[in-house]
Design a protein around this motif. Structure first.
Motif, PDB file in Angstrom:
ATOM      1  N   LEU A 180       0.864  -1.176   0.000  1.00 40.49           N
ATOM      2  CA  LEU A 180       0.000   0.000   0.000  1.00 40.49           C
ATOM      3  C   LEU A 180       0.901   1.226   0.000  1.00 40.49           C
ATOM      4  CD1 LEU A 180      -2.986   0.940   0.065  1.00 40.49           C
ATOM      5  CD2 LEU A 180      -2.693   1.252   2.532  1.00 40.49           C
ATOM      6  N   GLN A 181       0.964   1.900  -1.140  1.00 45.01           N
ATOM      7  CA  GLN A 181       1.711   3.149  -1.247  1.00 45.01           C
ATOM      8  C   GLN A 181       0.787   4.277  -0.844  1.00 45.01           C
ATOM      9  OE1 GLN A 181       5.026   3.763  -2.097  1.00 45.01           O
ATOM     10  NE2 GLN A 181       4.521   5.863  -1.491  1.00 45.01           N
ATOM     11  N   MET A 182       1.165   5.018   0.167  1.00 48.32           N
ATOM     12  CA  MET A 182       0.327   6.090   0.700  1.00 48.32           C
ATOM     13  C   MET A 182       1.047   7.419   0.511  1.00 48.32           C
ATOM     14  SD  MET A 182      -1.064   4.270   4.185  1.00 48.32           S
ATOM     15  CE  MET A 182       0.543   4.266   4.985  1.00 48.32           C
ATOM     16  N   ASN A 183       0.475   8.270  -0.305  1.00 47.06           N
ATOM     17  CA  ASN A 183       1.034   9.599  -0.575  1.00 47.06           C
ATOM     18  C   ASN A 183       0.091  10.674  -0.059  1.00 47.06           C
ATOM     19  OD1 ASN A 183       3.165   8.336  -1.988  1.00 47.06           O
ATOM     20  ND2 ASN A 183       2.024   8.408  -3.918  1.00 47.06           N
ATOM     21  N   SER A 184       0.621  11.884   0.057  1.00 46.98           N
ATOM     22  CA  SER A 184      -0.177  13.028   0.510  1.00 46.98           C
ATOM     23  C   SER A 184      -0.958  12.672   1.773  1.00 46.98           C
ATOM     24  CB  SER A 184      -1.147  13.467  -0.601  1.00 46.98           C
ATOM     25  OG  SER A 184      -0.445  13.805  -1.778  1.00 46.98           O
ATOM     26  N   LEU A 185      -0.258  12.107   2.719  1.00 43.67           N
ATOM     27  CA  LEU A 185      -0.918  11.646   3.936  1.00 43.67           C
ATOM     28  C   LEU A 185      -1.505  12.803   4.732  1.00 43.67           C
ATOM     29  CD1 LEU A 185       1.585   8.847   4.874  1.00 43.67           C
ATOM     30  CD2 LEU A 185      -0.887   8.527   4.691  1.00 43.67           C
ATOM     31  N   LYS A 186      -2.632  12.508   5.369  1.00 44.60           N
ATOM     32  CA  LYS A 186      -3.340  13.492   6.172  1.00 44.60           C
ATOM     33  C   LYS A 186      -3.451  12.978   7.615  1.00 44.60           C
ATOM     34  CE  LYS A 186      -6.305  14.634   2.210  1.00 44.60           C
ATOM     35  NZ  LYS A 186      -7.713  14.723   1.729  1.00 44.60           N
ATOM     36  N   PRO A 187      -3.624  13.881   8.567  1.00 42.42           N
ATOM     37  CA  PRO A 187      -3.775  13.425   9.959  1.00 42.42           C
ATOM     38  C   PRO A 187      -4.911  12.415  10.127  1.00 42.42           C
ATOM     39  CG  PRO A 187      -3.340  15.768   9.932  1.00 42.42           C
ATOM     40  CD  PRO A 187      -3.500  15.353   8.500  1.00 42.42           C
ATOM     41  N   GLU A 188      -5.960  12.537   9.329  1.00 46.62           N
ATOM     42  CA  GLU A 188      -7.075  11.601   9.444  1.00 46.62           C
ATOM     43  C   GLU A 188      -6.747  10.212   8.906  1.00 46.62           C
ATOM     44  OE1 GLU A 188      -7.130  14.668   8.093  1.00 46.62           O
ATOM     45  OE2 GLU A 188      -8.431  14.762   6.324  1.00 46.62           O
ATOM     46  N   ASP A 189      -5.572  10.032   8.317  1.00 40.69           N
ATOM     47  CA  ASP A 189      -5.133   8.693   7.901  1.00 40.69           C
ATOM     48  C   ASP A 189      -4.493   7.926   9.063  1.00 40.69           C
ATOM     49  OD1 ASP A 189      -4.055  10.189   4.837  1.00 40.69           O
ATOM     50  OD2 ASP A 189      -5.843   8.945   5.131  1.00 40.69           O
TER      51      ASP A 189
END
Length: 115
Positions: free
Chosen positions: A80-89
């Motif tokens: 799982l590549q996760m970009n532009s992560l946000k606090p809600e992630d």
């Protein structure tokens, strides 16, 4: 016995990226769908992304365009590549796989996104 082992979680600033991996091992004959779920503090576990053996994918709306799920069938591994992560992630991310027609879960890996 089949096991799923996740890796790649950690602490990252908002806007950053992380890549999660989940490797299946043991007496494996066939792996069908593989996916990632997450559980945020105080919330129910939710499906984030799923990929079929043939490579078809599906995502929860909140991660579309930012996360990419992929798999390497030769290595019995899903990513799982996760970009532009946000606090809600933020949450604990769990790997899930249908192996030999049985549902298996990983132990979870924690992802924390700071603002």
């Amino acid at each position: 016995q089949v096991q799923l082992v996740e890796s790649g979680g950690g602490l990252v600033q908002a806007g950053g990226s992380l890549r999660l991996s989940c490797a299946a091992s043991g007496s494996i004959f066939v792996i069908n769908d593989m996916g990632w779920y997450r559980q945020a503090p105080g919330k129910q576990r939710e499906l984030v992304a799923v990929i079929t053996r043939g490579g078809s994918t599906n995502y929860v709306d909140s991660v579309k365009g930012r996360f990419t799920i992929s798999r390497d069938n030769a290595k019995n591994t899903v990513y799982l590549q996760m970009n532009s992560l946000k606090p809600e992630d933020t949450g604990v991310y769990y790997c899930n796989a249908l192996i030999n027609r049985i549902d298996y879960w990983g132990q979870g890996t924690r992802v924390t996104v700071s603002s």
